[in-house]
Design a protein around this motif. Structure first.
Motif, PDB file in Angstrom:
ATOM      1  N   GLY A 147       0.751  -1.340   0.019  1.00 46.25           N
ATOM      2  CA  GLY A 147      -0.002   0.180   0.005  1.00 46.25           C
ATOM      3  C   GLY A 147       0.944   1.102   0.058  1.00 46.25           C
ATOM      4  O   GLY A 147       0.475   2.263  -0.839  1.00 46.25           O
ATOM      5  N   ALA A 148       1.811   1.131   0.911  1.00 42.10           N
ATOM      6  CA  ALA A 148       2.645   2.394   0.838  1.00 42.10           C
ATOM      7  C   ALA A 148       3.437   2.765  -0.358  1.00 42.10           C
ATOM      8  O   ALA A 148       3.640   3.973  -0.949  1.00 42.10           O
ATOM      9  N   VAL A 149       4.011   1.506  -1.228  1.00 42.42           N
ATOM     10  CA  VAL A 149       4.635   1.555  -2.376  1.00 42.42           C
ATOM     11  C   VAL A 149       3.675   2.305  -3.294  1.00 42.42           C
ATOM     12  O   VAL A 149       3.709   3.059  -4.335  1.00 42.42           O
ATOM     13  N   LEU A 150       2.439   1.579  -3.404  1.00 38.94           N
ATOM     14  CA  LEU A 150       1.515   2.196  -4.715  1.00 38.94           C
ATOM     15  C   LEU A 150       0.857   3.468  -4.078  1.00 38.94           C
ATOM     16  O   LEU A 150       0.541   4.159  -5.289  1.00 38.94           O
ATOM     17  N   PRO A 157       5.954   6.617  -7.750  1.00 37.71           N
ATOM     18  CA  PRO A 157       6.214   7.569  -8.665  1.00 37.71           C
ATOM     19  C   PRO A 157       7.730   8.123  -8.628  1.00 37.71           C
ATOM     20  O   PRO A 157       8.294   8.738  -9.323  1.00 37.71           O
ATOM     21  N   HIS A 158       8.236   7.822  -7.182  1.00 33.12           N
ATOM     22  CA  HIS A 158       9.554   8.279  -6.987  1.00 33.12           C
ATOM     23  C   HIS A 158      10.777   7.293  -7.640  1.00 33.12           C
ATOM     24  O   HIS A 158      11.947   7.357  -7.225  1.00 33.12           O
ATOM     25  N   GLY A 159      10.456   6.269  -8.194  1.00 31.94           N
ATOM     26  CA  GLY A 159      11.314   5.013  -8.385  1.00 31.94           C
ATOM     27  C   GLY A 159      11.759   3.883  -7.409  1.00 31.94           C
ATOM     28  O   GLY A 159      11.460   4.295  -6.242  1.00 31.94           O
ATOM     29  N   LEU A 160      12.657   3.460  -7.859  1.00 32.09           N
ATOM     30  CA  LEU A 160      13.187   2.295  -6.912  1.00 32.09           C
ATOM     31  C   LEU A 160      14.200   2.975  -5.747  1.00 32.09           C
ATOM     32  O   LEU A 160      13.895   2.558  -4.626  1.00 32.09           O
ATOM     33  N   PHE A 161      14.906   3.741  -5.937  1.00 29.87           N
ATOM     34  CA  PHE A 161      15.919   4.140  -5.163  1.00 29.87           C
ATOM     35  C   PHE A 161      15.491   5.115  -3.997  1.00 29.87           C
ATOM     36  O   PHE A 161      14.655   6.021  -4.263  1.00 29.87           O
ATOM     37  N   GLU A 163      10.931   9.649  -1.722  1.00 27.20           N
ATOM     38  CA  GLU A 163      11.712   8.305  -1.535  1.00 27.20           C
ATOM     39  C   GLU A 163      11.111   7.396  -2.354  1.00 27.20           C
ATOM     40  O   GLU A 163      10.032   7.102  -2.411  1.00 27.20           O
ATOM     41  N   GLY A 164      11.985   6.741  -2.816  1.00 28.51           N
ATOM     42  CA  GLY A 164      11.826   5.227  -3.708  1.00 28.51           C
ATOM     43  C   GLY A 164      11.383   4.271  -2.688  1.00 28.51           C
ATOM     44  O   GLY A 164      11.052   4.306  -1.484  1.00 28.51           O
ATOM     45  N   TYR A 179      13.241   0.293   0.295  1.00 25.82           N
ATOM     46  CA  TYR A 179      13.159  -0.140   1.568  1.00 25.82           C
ATOM     47  C   TYR A 179      11.892  -1.226   1.812  1.00 25.82           C
ATOM     48  O   TYR A 179      11.946  -2.085   2.344  1.00 25.82           O
ATOM     49  N   HIS A 180      10.857  -0.861   1.124  1.00 26.57           N
ATOM     50  CA  HIS A 180       9.605  -1.599   1.168  1.00 26.57           C
ATOM     51  C   HIS A 180       9.948  -3.007   0.665  1.00 26.57           C
ATOM     52  O   HIS A 180       9.126  -3.757   1.107  1.00 26.57           O
ATOM     53  N   ILE A 181      10.721  -3.084  -0.389  1.00 26.64           N
ATOM     54  CA  ILE A 181      10.761  -4.582  -1.005  1.00 26.64           C
ATOM     55  C   ILE A 181      11.484  -5.278  -0.023  1.00 26.64           C
ATOM     56  O   ILE A 181      11.299  -6.333   0.337  1.00 26.64           O
TER      57      ILE A 181
END
Length: 149
Positions: free
Chosen positions: A93-96, A101-105, A115-116, A119-121
């Protein structure tokens, strides 16, 4: 039912994964619950989640509970499977909703506008490891599972 929730083994993998997961989530929970580490505290976080992010108040409350109570429970090894499972949709949920929109990093240079999601992964990976490998050594789950009724 008790066995499905609290069963664990006596391996180090579960201990290491759940404690690291809990320690990584705890500062975020402390930010949202008590305003530590530059957070907004409970009222500020509820306001941001409900008014800015338009998340229903019950879900916003559960996010705060998951990040604080879930982190402490994981460190202690209490209901490890449950809290590990909870962390997965929480991080998705935080990622989506915020970080995609801020990318992976992570935003090391401060120029990305946010922030990408790397961390969430990592949190999701630790949650899956904890979910599969259970609580392991030195866990409340292990003690609960040993109680005979």
């Amino acid at each position: 039912m008790k066995k499905k929730i609290f069963y664990t083994d006596n391996h180090w993998t579960g201990l290491i994964a759940r404690v690291i997961l809990g320690l990584l989530m705890l500062p975020h929970g402390l930010q949202k619950t008590f305003g530590l580490f530059g957070g907004y505290g409970y009222n500020g976080t509820m306001g941001w989640l409900t008014q800015t992010m338009h998340i229903p108040s019950l879900i916003a409350f559960l996010v705060i509970v998951a990040e604080f109570v879930g982190a402490v429970s994981l460190i202690a090894g209490f209901a490890t499977r449950f809290w590990s499972f909870v962390m997965i949709p929480l991080m998705l949920g935080a990622v989506l909703m915020v970080h995609m929109p801020h990318g992976l990093f992570m935003n090391w240079s401060g120029t990305a506008g946010g922030e990408g999601y790397e961390y969430h992964i990592a949190i999701i990976a630790l949650a899956v490891i904890s979910l599969v490998n259970v609580a392991g050594k030195f866990s409340i789950d292990r003690q609960i599972a040993a109680i005979k009724h």
